[in-house]
Enzyme design. Structure first.
Site, short mmCIF file in Angstrom:
data_model
loop_
_atom_site.label_atom_id
_atom_site.label_comp_id
_atom_site.label_asym_id
_atom_site.label_seq_id
_atom_site.Cartn_x
_atom_site.Cartn_y
_atom_site.Cartn_z
N GLU A 45 41.00 57.07 40.82
CA GLU A 45 40.30 58.40 40.70
C GLU A 45 40.34 58.86 39.38
O GLU A 45 39.55 59.88 38.93
CB GLU A 45 40.85 59.41 41.61
CG GLU A 45 40.84 59.02 43.15
CD GLU A 45 41.94 58.12 43.48
OE1 GLU A 45 42.52 57.59 42.73
OE2 GLU A 45 41.72 57.71 44.69
N ASP A 87 14.41 48.61 9.50
CA ASP A 87 13.21 48.65 8.79
C ASP A 87 13.77 48.39 6.97
O ASP A 87 14.93 48.89 6.85
CB ASP A 87 12.34 49.87 8.76
CG ASP A 87 11.30 50.14 7.75
OD1 ASP A 87 10.54 48.89 7.77
OD2 ASP A 87 11.02 51.11 7.13
#
Length: 321
Positions: A45, A87
């Site tokens: 949990e 790029d």
């Protein structure tokens, strides 16, 4: 029961650390991983809460480096990145095309300086260029490339800016570095143009000399295509027949520049007879023949200073660029 589980896990982790030969931080992390795994298995949990806390810490660290992350899971994705596809123009480079070499029949000229500020040296073999034939030919290359050109270069508050194509602007900047470059262009006025097309890989402008009133067609474009349309080559102030030997040398110059990562653009011209009155509206690609080849300019887009640092850091982190 939970407290006993935590104590048992802690004892196991300490035992593992003591038994194993831990000599570095990497070894310590490797040893502690089983303990973390046991803790998560024992208290599942708590896993979402732990993940949220860890990812939030990652978001804070990235924010300190001016990187804003909206989604927490994006931090995990970035952390597991192994390849960066980037790029080039304007990202890794400055997007400020600069002419660094000019190759003609008589030799090679090197122009120093980068960007659009017209400052730099004119060198030949590492020394100040003084050979009159080489300088004459280089001047004609820059004058031709500047005339067959639609870019503009202006200075605004000590900052040089361009309007138009960066490759064309490179000729304007280089012409200002070479003595007499802009004056030579000022002797002519444009009468017409054959626009660039990707099929022809050429662009031409028709020039009329203001004093002598003769016409000259100036053509700029891909050197291999341009050479195929030339019948003569400029040598100093004269031109000679473009034979196979001169043609092969010109192509070898182009390949040498390309091997050094330069983009290449050739310049040629065709001078009409003194009494020819060519209608500007009638010029077309058929006029781009019987040209005199002047030379080739090597153009490069300078890399950003910070790009090398970024690539080095990425490689150090195991990321391929």
């Amino acid at each position: 029961m939970l407290g006993i589980t935590v104590i048992v896990i802690a004892v196991v982790m300490v035992t593992i650390v003591l038994v194993n030969d831990v000599s570095s931080l990497a070894d310590l992390v490797t040893v502690l991983l089983p303990g973390v795994s046991l803790a998560v298995a024992a208290v599942p949990e708590g896993l979402p809460a732990i993940l949220s806390v860890v990812l939030s810490i990652g978001v804070q660290r990235m924010a300190k480096r001016d990187a804003v992350v909206k989604e927490l899971h994006s931090v995990e994705t970035l952390g597991s990145a192994s390849v960066i596809a980037s790029d080039k123009t304007g990202t890794l480079t400055r997007n400020e095309m600069t002419i660094g070499r000019i190759l003609t029949a008589s030799g090679q000229i090197e122009l120093t300086g980068i960007g659009y500020r017209p400052e730099g040296l004119v060198l030949q073999d590492g020394q100040e260029a003084k050979d009159p034939m080489v300088l004459q030919e280089a001047l004609m290359v820059l004058a031709g490339g500047t005339f067959a050109n639609n870019a503009q270069l202006t200075e605004n508050e000590r900052e040089w800016q361009i309007q138009g194509d960066p490759t064309e602007a490179a000729f304007l900047v280089a012409a200002l570095k070479l003595e007499g470059g802009t004056e030579r262009v000022g002797e002519f006025e444009r009468q017409g143009e054959v626009p660039f097309t990707s099929e022809r890989k050429l662009m031409s402008a028709l020039a009329r000399h203001k004093e002598f009133d003769h016409l000259t067609l100036v053509t700029r474009g891909a050197p291999d295509v341009l050479l195929g349309r030339c019948t003569r080559m400029q040598v100093g102030e004269d031109s000679v027949p473009l034979d196979a030997t001169l043609g092969s040398k010109a192509l070898a110059d182009v390949e040498a520049l390309s091997a050094q990562a330069f983009r290449t653009l050739g310049v040629a011209y065709r001078r009409y007879g003194e009494h020819v009155r060519h209608e500007a509206a009638l010029i077309d690609e058929a006029d781009e023949n019987i040209l005199v080849y002047v030379g080739v300019a090597g153009i490069i887009d300078p890399p950003r200073a910070e790009a090398a640092v970024a690539v080095t850091e990425a490689r150090r982190a195991g990321i391929r660029w």
